[in-house]
Design an enzyme around this catalytic site. Sequence first.
Site, PDB file in Angstrom:
ATOM      1  N   ARG A 240       0.860  -1.291   0.138  1.00  0.00           N
ATOM      2  CA  ARG A 240       0.117   0.037   0.077  1.00  0.00           C
ATOM      3  C   ARG A 240       0.809   1.222  -0.045  1.00  0.00           C
ATOM      4  NH1 ARG A 240      -3.608  -2.765  -1.713  1.00  0.00           N
ATOM      5  NH2 ARG A 240      -5.448  -3.109  -0.668  1.00  0.00           N
ATOM      6  N   GLU A 269      -2.920   7.414  -5.057  1.00  0.00           N
ATOM      7  CA  GLU A 269      -3.358   6.611  -6.288  1.00  0.00           C
ATOM      8  C   GLU A 269      -4.644   7.241  -6.680  1.00  0.00           C
ATOM      9  OE1 GLU A 269      -3.157   2.552  -6.098  1.00  0.00           O
ATOM     10  OE2 GLU A 269      -1.255   2.664  -5.002  1.00  0.00           O
ATOM     11  N   HIS A 287      -0.364  -0.270  -9.976  1.00  0.00           N
ATOM     12  CA  HIS A 287      -1.034  -0.994  -9.064  1.00  0.00           C
ATOM     13  C   HIS A 287      -1.675  -2.433  -9.739  1.00  0.00           C
ATOM     14  CE1 HIS A 287      -3.485  -1.087  -5.173  1.00  0.00           C
ATOM     15  NE2 HIS A 287      -3.401  -2.370  -5.490  1.00  0.00           N
ATOM     16  N   ILE A 288      -0.789  -3.009 -10.475  1.00  0.00           N
ATOM     17  CA  ILE A 288      -1.055  -4.305 -11.135  1.00  0.00           C
ATOM     18  C   ILE A 288      -0.961  -5.598 -10.471  1.00  0.00           C
ATOM     19  CG2 ILE A 288      -0.811  -3.079 -13.502  1.00  0.00           C
ATOM     20  CD1 ILE A 288       1.752  -4.521 -13.742  1.00  0.00           C
TER      21      ILE A 288
HETATM   22  C1  DGY Z   1      -5.478  -6.142  -2.915  1.00  0.00           C
HETATM   23  O1  DGY Z   1      -6.013  -7.162  -3.235  1.00  0.00           O
HETATM   24  O2  DGY Z   1      -5.563  -5.540  -1.905  1.00  0.00           O
HETATM   25  C2  DGY Z   1      -4.747  -5.439  -4.117  1.00  0.00           C
HETATM   26  O3  DGY Z   1      -3.873  -4.369  -3.742  1.00  0.00           O
HETATM   27  C3  DGY Z   1      -5.984  -4.767  -5.096  1.00  0.00           C
HETATM   28  O4  DGY Z   1      -6.492  -3.972  -4.532  1.00  0.00           O
END
Ligand code: DGY
Length: 323
Positions: A240, A269, A287-288
């Site tokens: 995060r 983000e 964020h992939i």
């Molecule tokens: C999660 O599953 O926490 C990923 O970061 C996608 O949001």
Amino acid sequence: MTSKSRLLVTRNFPLDVMARIRGTYDAVTNDDDHPMGMAEILKLSQDVDAILCAGTEAINSELISALPERVKMIATFSVGYDHIDVPAAAVRGIRLSNTPDVLTDATADVALLCLLGAARMAHMSAGTLRAGGWTRWEPNQFLGVHVTGKRLGILGMGRIGQAVARRAQGFDMQIHYHNRRKIEAPGLENAIFHETADSFLPVCDFLSINCPLSAETKYFVNDDSISKMPDRTVIVNTARGGVVEDAALIRALKSGKVAAAGLDVFENEPALNKDYLELDNLFVLPHIGSATVETRNAMGFMCLDNLDAFFAGKSLPNEIKAP
Ligand code: DGY
């Protein structure tokens, strides 16, 4: 004929997931996938029994307390649930579920992508090539940080941290970790546990962040912690954005104290701090971590397994419990 339960679906999830949703539930959907704010979520929740959301929606105490009594469950299409006020949901008696396990491998793969991409200056070298700026091979060009044999510090040795460790061992990295407790996991017997950040930070030739965002981990990476890491460390974040104070990391990337960073997540983000864009030593992705067809389908099906269990009066396979 029994009527279907009513479900608010805040995002346009993968096709197969949406098909199963439509087959099982009377669904209020978001077909153009526009961002839904609190007012719209509340408006559309007035006659639903449950909500299927993603990490992009802030399910905070204000929203939870304003939800109608009829809403009894919220399933999030994410493993992380820092966007949900879990105690507030418990007070309202709203059940919660998330999607652990199914995205572990995909996210750990992206952590290694970030680690290698940052260490080997992939952004700068690929960008130069694409811009037509690569005119010849040079012995001193695009020099990165050597990976093999280095110490990798993993912050948060849960499922994803362990999967990163296993992959990194394939690069002969020595694994160190800082976690609430020492772990016992097959294949990771040589991983070295650090009870304190002060013992952990100086061994981080590389740092991979794999912990949830919490009051404890917020801004773990800041001026002070960076100063305790080895010079020319490489920092990787696939957890995060809030675990890293962007301004501090940017300062350290500019000064060279941090040689490079590989980020799949960042503060605020999707708005990336503009100062990052001036840095050649940043490898950044949008964020992939969980973005493979298999993984996103599995996440959606897991949400639905939990919702189905709830409506069948069974225990939730992936219930988020209040602390
Ligand atoms: C999660 O599953 O926490 C990923 O970061 C996608 O949001």
